[in-house]
Write a protein that holds these residues in place. Structure first.
Motif, PDB file in Angstrom:
ATOM      1  N   ALA A  19      38.939  33.093  40.235  1.00 27.72           N
ATOM      2  CA  ALA A  19      39.043  34.504  39.845  1.00 27.72           C
ATOM      3  C   ALA A  19      40.245  35.167  40.516  1.00 27.72           C
ATOM      4  O   ALA A  19      40.954  35.971  39.891  1.00 27.72           O
ATOM      5  CB  ALA A  19      37.765  35.249  40.209  1.00 27.72           C
ATOM      6  N   ALA A  20      40.487  34.842  41.777  1.00 30.50           N
ATOM      7  CA  ALA A  20      41.634  35.427  42.480  1.00 30.50           C
ATOM      8  C   ALA A  20      42.938  35.014  41.810  1.00 30.50           C
ATOM      9  O   ALA A  20      43.870  35.816  41.675  1.00 30.50           O
ATOM     10  CB  ALA A  20      41.625  34.998  43.950  1.00 30.50           C
ATOM     11  N   GLY A  21      43.002  33.740  41.380  1.00 30.78           N
ATOM     12  CA  GLY A  21      44.196  33.277  40.680  1.00 30.78           C
ATOM     13  C   GLY A  21      44.431  34.028  39.381  1.00 30.78           C
ATOM     14  O   GLY A  21      45.566  34.393  39.053  1.00 30.78           O
ATOM     15  N   LEU A  22      43.359  34.289  38.644  1.00 33.85           N
ATOM     16  CA  LEU A  22      43.472  35.031  37.388  1.00 33.85           C
ATOM     17  C   LEU A  22      43.787  36.503  37.639  1.00 33.85           C
ATOM     18  O   LEU A  22      44.606  37.107  36.930  1.00 33.85           O
ATOM     19  CB  LEU A  22      42.164  34.901  36.597  1.00 33.85           C
ATOM     20  N   ALA A  23      43.149  37.072  38.674  1.00 35.88           N
ATOM     21  CA  ALA A  23      43.366  38.484  38.990  1.00 35.88           C
ATOM     22  C   ALA A  23      44.823  38.762  39.340  1.00 35.88           C
ATOM     23  O   ALA A  23      45.348  39.845  39.045  1.00 35.88           O
ATOM     24  CB  ALA A  23      42.459  38.905  40.145  1.00 35.88           C
ATOM     25  N   ALA A  24      45.479  37.794  39.971  1.00 34.19           N
ATOM     26  CA  ALA A  24      46.884  37.982  40.347  1.00 34.19           C
ATOM     27  C   ALA A  24      47.764  38.253  39.122  1.00 34.19           C
ATOM     28  O   ALA A  24      48.796  38.916  39.222  1.00 34.19           O
ATOM     29  CB  ALA A  24      47.393  36.746  41.097  1.00 34.19           C
ATOM     30  N   LYS A  25      47.331  37.768  37.969  1.00 38.15           N
ATOM     31  CA  LYS A  25      48.119  37.960  36.742  1.00 38.15           C
ATOM     32  C   LYS A  25      47.835  39.302  36.065  1.00 38.15           C
ATOM     33  O   LYS A  25      48.648  39.784  35.286  1.00 38.15           O
ATOM     34  CB  LYS A  25      47.802  36.835  35.759  1.00 38.15           C
ATOM     35  N   HIS A  26      46.674  39.887  36.350  1.00 37.12           N
ATOM     36  CA  HIS A  26      46.248  41.061  35.584  1.00 37.12           C
ATOM     37  C   HIS A  26      45.977  42.310  36.429  1.00 37.12           C
ATOM     38  O   HIS A  26      45.699  43.370  35.863  1.00 37.12           O
ATOM     39  CB  HIS A  26      44.969  40.727  34.807  1.00 37.12           C
TER      40      HIS A  26
ATOM     41  N   ASP B 187      51.131  36.301  42.841  1.00 33.31           N
ATOM     42  CA  ASP B 187      51.268  34.853  43.013  1.00 33.31           C
ATOM     43  C   ASP B 187      49.899  34.218  42.823  1.00 33.31           C
ATOM     44  O   ASP B 187      49.060  34.226  43.729  1.00 33.31           O
ATOM     45  CB  ASP B 187      51.820  34.540  44.404  1.00 33.31           C
ATOM     46  N   SER B 188      49.662  33.680  41.653  1.00 35.73           N
ATOM     47  CA  SER B 188      48.355  33.154  41.289  1.00 35.73           C
ATOM     48  C   SER B 188      47.907  32.011  42.201  1.00 35.73           C
ATOM     49  O   SER B 188      46.760  31.988  42.662  1.00 35.73           O
ATOM     50  CB  SER B 188      48.384  32.672  39.834  1.00 35.73           C
TER      51      SER B 188
END
Length: 249
Positions: free
Chosen positions: A102-109, A202-203
């Motif tokens: 989720a943190a990786g995805l949140a970094a994009k959005h 940075d994802s």
């Protein structure tokens, strides 16, 4: 002694110990055998055994006395599994899996408003960590804000559910309480690392920072549990030394 692989290990151990207590194998007022012996008897790890003992304590079968051992206090109210009986390590395993991604995805959005909200929550985390018995409400908001930043209702709902399990299920709540009593506090730097990775969009770094943070939480849980076992061993050693001294005149 065989254990059924279809249900959670700690629940099986707790149920079998509860049955033994009810039969009178361990009379009220006596102490359970040493943790190592019980772990060998049930062929489980010591963390699993500790979860079982805490489950028995919640149900009223035993009392854990720091530096002394685990004592039988009564018949208890039963420890049959229910959907709320989730192990603390199980919850953390799931959080590592879901919250890291989720943190990786949140970094994009993530939006500027959500970053501002996280920054405010970080300040509240610092204040909470200085308290003797932190409520950890800011910690929950920090993680759920990241889940919201994914812009995916299913992910947000899943992570909210994991936090409900963490805070409302009897066993995880009891173990978290022991971690706090052992002096483990929210790691501010770990949350700052997560925030900085999100801010930089940075994802991969966000994903790694979240995984590192939650993995350390697992280590804290095990260390707190281990500290209790070490304290009991020290107490036993001190008692033995005192007896030897008396025998030596």
């Amino acid at each position: 002694m065989s254990l059924n692989a279809d249900s959670r290990l700690y629940q099986q151990v707790a149920e079998q110990l509860a049955e033994a207590i009810t039969r009178g194998d361990f009379p009220v007022g006596t102490r359970l055998p040493a943790e190592r012996k019980l772990a060998e008897r049930f062929n489980v790890s010591r963390p699993t055994l500790r979860e079982a003992v805490i489950s028995l304590e919640i149900a009223g079968y035993v009392e854990v006395k720091g530096g002394s051992g685990v004592y039988i206090t009564g018949q208890g109210g039963g420890v049959k599994a229910s959907e709320k009986d989730v192990g603390a390590l199980e919850v953390l395993e799931a959080r590592i899996l879901f919250e890291s991604e989720a943190a990786g995805l949140a970094a994009k959005h993530i939006t500027p408003e959500e970053l501002a909200e996280l920054e405010q929550t970080l300040q509240e985390l610092v204040l909470e960590s200085d308290e003797e018995t932190p409520e950890e409400s800011a910690d929950r908001r920090f993680h759920l804000t990241i889940a919201k930043a994914c812009k995916n209702a299913a992910i947000e709902s899943t992570i909210e559910h994991l936090w409900r399990l963490r805070n409302n299920s009897p066993l995880p709540e009891a173990i978290i309480s022991r971690v706090r009593q052992a002096g483990a506090k929210t790691r501010i730097k770990a949350h700052k690392d997560i925030f900085n990775a999100l801010k930089a969009q940075d994802s991969e770094k966000a994903k790694a920072a979240m995984r590192n943070h939650l993995t350390h939480v697992v280590e804290q849980l095990l260390e707190a549990s281990e500290a209790q076992a070490v304290e009991e061993a020290k107490q036993k050693s001190a008692t033995n030394r005192a007896r030897l001294k008396m025998l030596g005149g």
